[in-house]
Scaffold this active site. Structure first.
Site, short mmCIF file in Angstrom:
data_model
loop_
_atom_site.label_atom_id
_atom_site.label_comp_id
_atom_site.label_asym_id
_atom_site.label_seq_id
_atom_site.Cartn_x
_atom_site.Cartn_y
_atom_site.Cartn_z
N ASP A 259 0.80 -1.22 0.00
CA ASP A 259 0.00 0.00 0.00
C ASP A 259 0.83 1.27 0.00
O ASP A 259 0.33 2.35 0.28
CB ASP A 259 -0.94 0.01 1.21
CG ASP A 259 -0.16 -0.04 2.52
OD1 ASP A 259 1.03 -0.39 2.49
OD2 ASP A 259 -0.74 0.28 3.56
N GLU A 260 2.12 1.14 -0.30
CA GLU A 260 2.91 2.36 -0.38
C GLU A 260 4.07 2.18 -1.34
O GLU A 260 4.46 1.06 -1.68
CB GLU A 260 3.43 2.77 1.00
CG GLU A 260 4.21 1.72 1.73
CD GLU A 260 4.67 2.20 3.10
OE1 GLU A 260 5.53 3.08 3.16
OE2 GLU A 260 4.15 1.69 4.11
#
Length: 276
Positions: free
Chosen positions: A33-34
């Site tokens: 998610d990053e």
DNA sequence: TCTGGGGTCCTAGGACCC
DNA sequence: TCTGGGGTCCTAGGACCC
């Protein structure tokens, strides 16, 4: 002048980094998610780039995200963390004193609960207070490697580059039992299954390994490992199983067991050595 | 967060070799 | 026979990250 962007979705999403690759093809995924992006060579204003990414992510996933832009990876990640879940923070060299130094030392990547507590004992709470310590003191307290890291990181210095590809150093599986157990048969059965998982992954990715490590966590949460290095690289399940049970046999299983795990390291990509 | 799973990196001591 | 230094590998544990 380097310019880095770090972005993070509010919740882990499988498609996160993949989606961003359509916007900027060269990204470094950090989890699901990053990601980091090197936007140094994009000839547009930072906030313009950030807004465009946010707009596209919103359109593509209906999610907001937080973005930090800074002269390096370390700072860009701290920046994106400042305003969640829908932030856009841009930090320059000049902002370090005002915006980074007041933050808790814990915000630095690599500073976890133990180091945070130790620093507090030394009277250090913020990144700025850490930056006030001389290098010698840090090396004395934390050793060459980590001492140097803290010295630089607290000053906002980070020269690490984009990493888009890496080879795994180890492959492992572990499992925590629902209840602590002392049934040796059950422990052995679980170990066999974990080994099957590891060997499955190794074969899938074409790795062989030389060092087998068995990890045991007891009901008092104390965790121990036993390792055995083989003479040859292998992906043979029976060989790995023999090594693993050799390791298991070196534990005193007097307390109940909460977790068992197996890891294979010293990896070699198959086919790498017998090319040409 | 009374604690899930899969990773990385670092340190330190001992064995072994030259 | 004893001493010594340096390099490398192995093992064990710990901190940290997502």
């Amino acid at each position: 002048m380097m310019r880095w962007l770090h972005w993070r979705l509010p919740k882990p999403r499988r498609k996160g980094p993949l989606f961003l690759k359509e916007v900027i093809p060269i990204v470094e995924d950090v989890g699901i998610d990053e990601a980091f992006l090197d936007i140094s060579s994009i000839g547009r204003a930072s906030d313009e780039i950030a807004r465009e990414i946010k707009r596209r992510i919103k359109e593509g996933t209906d999610l907001n995200c937080s973005i930090g832009i800074a002269p390096n990876k370390l700072l860009s990640k701290i920046a994106s963390d400042l305003e969640k879940p829908d932030g856009l923070i841009i930090i320059t060299e000049e902002d370090i004193e005002k915006r980074i130094w007041p933050l808790p030392a814990r915000k630095l990547r690599g500073v976890g609960p133990k180091t945070e507590a130790y620093l507090k004992e030394m009277g250090v709470k913020t990144i700025g207070e850490l930056a006030a310590l001389p290098l010698e003191r840090l090396v004395e307290e934390f050793g060459q490697s980590y001492g140097n890291y803290l010295y630089e990181a607290s000053r906002g210095i980070d020269e690490s580059q984009l990493v888009t590809h890496w080879e795994p150093k180890s492959i492992s599986r572990e499992t925590t039992f629902q209840r602590d157990i002392d049934n040796w048969q059950l422990i052995a059965k679980n170990l066999v299954e974990l080994i099957q998982g590891v060997v499955g992954s190794m074969k899938e990715e074409n790795y062989r390994g030389r060092t087998v490590t068995v990890k045991v966590r007891f009901n008092d949460f104390k965790t121990y490992t036993r390792a055995k290095s083989l003479d040859e690289f292998t992906d043979s399940e029976p060989e790995i199983r023999r090594a693993a049970f050799d390791c298991l046999g070196r534990f005193e299983l007097k307390k109940k067991v909460r977790l068992i795990g197996v890891r294979i390291s010293n990896l070699e990509k198959e086919g790498n050595e017998d090319r040409d």
